[in-house]
Design a protein around this motif. Sequence first.
Motif, short mmCIF file in Angstrom:
data_model
loop_
_atom_site.label_atom_id
_atom_site.label_comp_id
_atom_site.label_asym_id
_atom_site.label_seq_id
_atom_site.Cartn_x
_atom_site.Cartn_y
_atom_site.Cartn_z
N VAL A 30 0.47 -3.84 10.26
CA VAL A 30 0.55 -3.79 8.80
C VAL A 30 1.13 -2.48 8.29
O VAL A 30 0.90 -2.10 7.14
CB VAL A 30 -0.84 -4.04 8.16
CG1 VAL A 30 -1.33 -5.46 8.43
CG2 VAL A 30 -1.87 -3.02 8.64
N ALA A 31 1.95 -1.78 9.11
CA ALA A 31 2.51 -0.48 8.72
C ALA A 31 3.19 -0.56 7.35
O ALA A 31 3.06 0.34 6.53
CB ALA A 31 3.50 0.00 9.78
N GLU A 32 3.87 -1.67 7.11
CA GLU A 32 4.61 -1.83 5.87
C GLU A 32 3.71 -2.07 4.67
O GLU A 32 4.10 -1.87 3.53
CB GLU A 32 5.55 -3.03 6.00
CG GLU A 32 6.99 -2.64 5.93
CD GLU A 32 7.86 -3.82 6.28
OE1 GLU A 32 8.75 -4.12 5.48
OE2 GLU A 32 7.63 -4.45 7.34
N LEU A 33 2.50 -2.55 4.95
CA LEU A 33 1.58 -2.90 3.87
C LEU A 33 0.65 -1.75 3.50
O LEU A 33 -0.15 -1.85 2.59
CB LEU A 33 0.73 -4.12 4.27
CG LEU A 33 1.50 -5.39 4.65
CD1 LEU A 33 0.53 -6.46 5.12
CD2 LEU A 33 2.32 -5.89 3.46
N LEU A 34 0.78 -0.63 4.23
CA LEU A 34 -0.10 0.51 3.96
C LEU A 34 0.37 1.26 2.72
O LEU A 34 1.49 1.07 2.24
CB LEU A 34 -0.14 1.45 5.17
CG LEU A 34 -0.76 0.86 6.44
CD1 LEU A 34 -0.62 1.85 7.59
CD2 LEU A 34 -2.24 0.52 6.23
N ASN A 35 -0.49 2.14 2.22
CA ASN A 35 -0.19 2.91 1.03
C ASN A 35 -0.14 4.39 1.36
O ASN A 35 -1.17 5.00 1.56
CB ASN A 35 -1.28 2.66 -0.02
CG ASN A 35 -0.99 3.37 -1.31
OD1 ASN A 35 0.16 3.70 -1.60
ND2 ASN A 35 -2.04 3.64 -2.08
N PRO A 36 1.04 5.02 1.44
CA PRO A 36 2.35 4.38 1.36
C PRO A 36 2.70 3.73 2.70
O PRO A 36 2.06 4.01 3.71
CB PRO A 36 3.27 5.57 1.10
CG PRO A 36 2.60 6.71 1.78
CD PRO A 36 1.13 6.46 1.65
N PRO A 37 3.74 2.88 2.68
CA PRO A 37 4.21 2.30 3.96
C PRO A 37 4.43 3.41 4.99
O PRO A 37 4.94 4.48 4.66
CB PRO A 37 5.52 1.62 3.55
CG PRO A 37 5.31 1.25 2.12
CD PRO A 37 4.51 2.38 1.53
N LEU A 38 4.03 3.13 6.22
CA LEU A 38 3.94 4.17 7.24
C LEU A 38 5.18 4.26 8.14
O LEU A 38 5.60 3.27 8.74
CB LEU A 38 2.72 3.88 8.13
CG LEU A 38 2.45 4.85 9.27
CD1 LEU A 38 1.93 6.18 8.73
CD2 LEU A 38 1.46 4.25 10.26
N THR A 39 5.74 5.45 8.23
CA THR A 39 6.79 5.70 9.22
C THR A 39 6.15 5.70 10.60
O THR A 39 5.12 6.35 10.81
CB THR A 39 7.48 7.05 8.95
OG1 THR A 39 8.08 7.00 7.65
CG2 THR A 39 8.55 7.34 10.00
N ALA A 40 6.75 4.98 11.55
CA ALA A 40 6.08 4.81 12.84
C ALA A 40 7.04 4.80 14.01
O ALA A 40 8.16 4.28 13.91
CB ALA A 40 5.28 3.51 12.84
#
Lengths: 344, 344
Positions: free
Chosen positions: B284-294
């Motif tokens: 869910v990296a994209e759904l995090l606040n803010p979207p997470l660089t990974a």
Amino acid sequence: METITIKDIARALNLSTSTVSRALRNSYEINTETKKLVMEYAEKMNYRPNPIALSLRDSKSKSIGVIIPEIANNFFSQLINGIESIAYNLGYHVVIFQSHESYEREVANTNYLVSRKVDGLLVSLSSLTTNLHHFEELMEKGLPIVFFDRVPNEIETHKVVADNFFGSYEATEHLIKTGRKRIAHITSPIYLSITTERLAGYKKALEDYGIAFDESYVKYCHHGGKLASENEAAMQELLDMAEPPDAIFPASDRLTTGCLAVLQKNNIRIPDDMAIVGFTNIGVAELLNPPLTAVVQPAMEMGQQAVELLIKLIEHPKKTIEYETKSFRTSLMIRESSTGKVHA
Amino acid sequence: METITIKDIARALNLSTSTVSRALRNSYEINTETKKLVMEYAEKMNYRPNPIALSLRDSKSKSIGVIIPEIANNFFSQLINGIESIAYNLGYHVVIFQSHESYEREVANTNYLVSRKVDGLLVSLSSLTTNLHHFEELMEKGLPIVFFDRVPNEIETHKVVADNFFGSYEATEHLIKTGRKRIAHITSPIYLSITTERLAGYKKALEDYGIAFDESYVKYCHHGGKLASENEAAMQELLDMAEPPDAIFPASDRLTTGCLAVLQKNNIRIPDDMAIVGFTNIGVAELLNPPLTAVVQPAMEMGQQAVELLIKLIEHPKKTIEYETKSFRTSLMIRESSTGKVHA
């Protein structure tokens, strides 16, 4: 690393070694307080029984098979940790298998586990399982099986479930009370116990608050959300309705993250345009954008209860048993995805 | 459900049944194109071999043991799905065990698996394992073992890893190029292969861009982030520094979500006050606040490669072997947690 023995524990607690040994085996001969005292001290001192030695001492394999739909699911991975926390301390190995929501793989896993002589099984049914013959046959042969989460009505044994009706009722009621009128429910196949129970809680809340149930707001995903395309199609149908929902209540971990991804892709503002409450144990609910309101199951405790019931069946095969269904209350964690900015 | 047989596949592809059978067993006698054709058709038609029948046919148990630190970790659960996707099609059962980052449990799991006669092991070391005797002994007895992710330098066998140096270099370089000066690295115990490789990539990037390495910006979590308190303490030390970092680069899945939780609790704005890039496969990296660089590892492919190498060792025990270490490139998924609002 220093290893602590039963003798050390007995000396420290001023108990006999046989009392400690029986307490650690969760024996019925030892009272609950003593067991608790011994278990907690053993845990604190990192005491570990030797499962290999234990299994040589008696004819049991001292292993338990666990079959779950998938491990990449927060609810199941937390539940397995509950199972292992108890099993390991009682000297049992835990062997984990995934059915991948496939009936064939569930059957293959079951056959394999039995061929490897596990002492008992803990099972949550795959979303495609409608035939239970593979389990019934084993139980007739005397293999103890305890079901959890997705349990079969047709088989009599111990079962451990969340109070799915309550959890679902509470989530739906919360959405109604925060002003939502058209609440959609995205769920698993209808023949799963969790589906019918969650659907019933959803319907009852609508009824109690005078909102007519509308079947077109309910979508069934036959692979339980495992196929992203299925989840996306269900969401798209809802979004394309003449009167699209103003709230979504997905019935599982994976369906919840799937729905969130679709809402984000479509630039639908949460909760302004669409509120969402998930039936999910996702660990990062608070870190999501926005933080996610969730119905949370006490997964760890459910796992512990399931394995305790199974081990009782394994260790007391001749005891007359009243089978129980243990039901655990869920908690509704209210966050911004259903209420807008929450001020602490 | 209709079941498809080897005969059906042979007829459909105009091949002999023995060719199909050998292709499905990944035999060296069949060329790659034919194998691919057969495998893909079998997958499409949902062909399933019968592992029980297979294991009766020869003396092997047709099962593979997998020992990982924990399943509640996106990288490992994806990797296991890679393992199972190949193993199942080749008629092998996959038996999953967690070490829970404990050396004792890793040893107990290993002993149990061997007592149950698995044909080989796939292992990622626990963060507390420094003694490798339990594996060395088994390999001397001829049990094939392939290591992945956290691999021991001291043991010669096939290994499957991500290019941890590259992944870490790229993440650090990205943070430097977006203007960060004081980049902290939170990581696992120093004796793990993944720790030293990721640390080396981080150091090299700093060096290449003329930033002096400062040991006080590196924190080691001995339980690999399994203990939230350990992770929180490391973050607190960083935040309490006279010159606190302006970026955090946590080296694993669990460390990443742990760091995010601490930043949120302390109301530290991401990325304005602190950028963050995680070495994580979180779904869910994209759904995090803010979207997470990974930094994302090709976990599925790594699992597939590891099990293919293991099955080769199992099925060709007498072949002279050049052991390989297969290294997979990571991908840097750049999102807002390191760059601020990204416009599409």
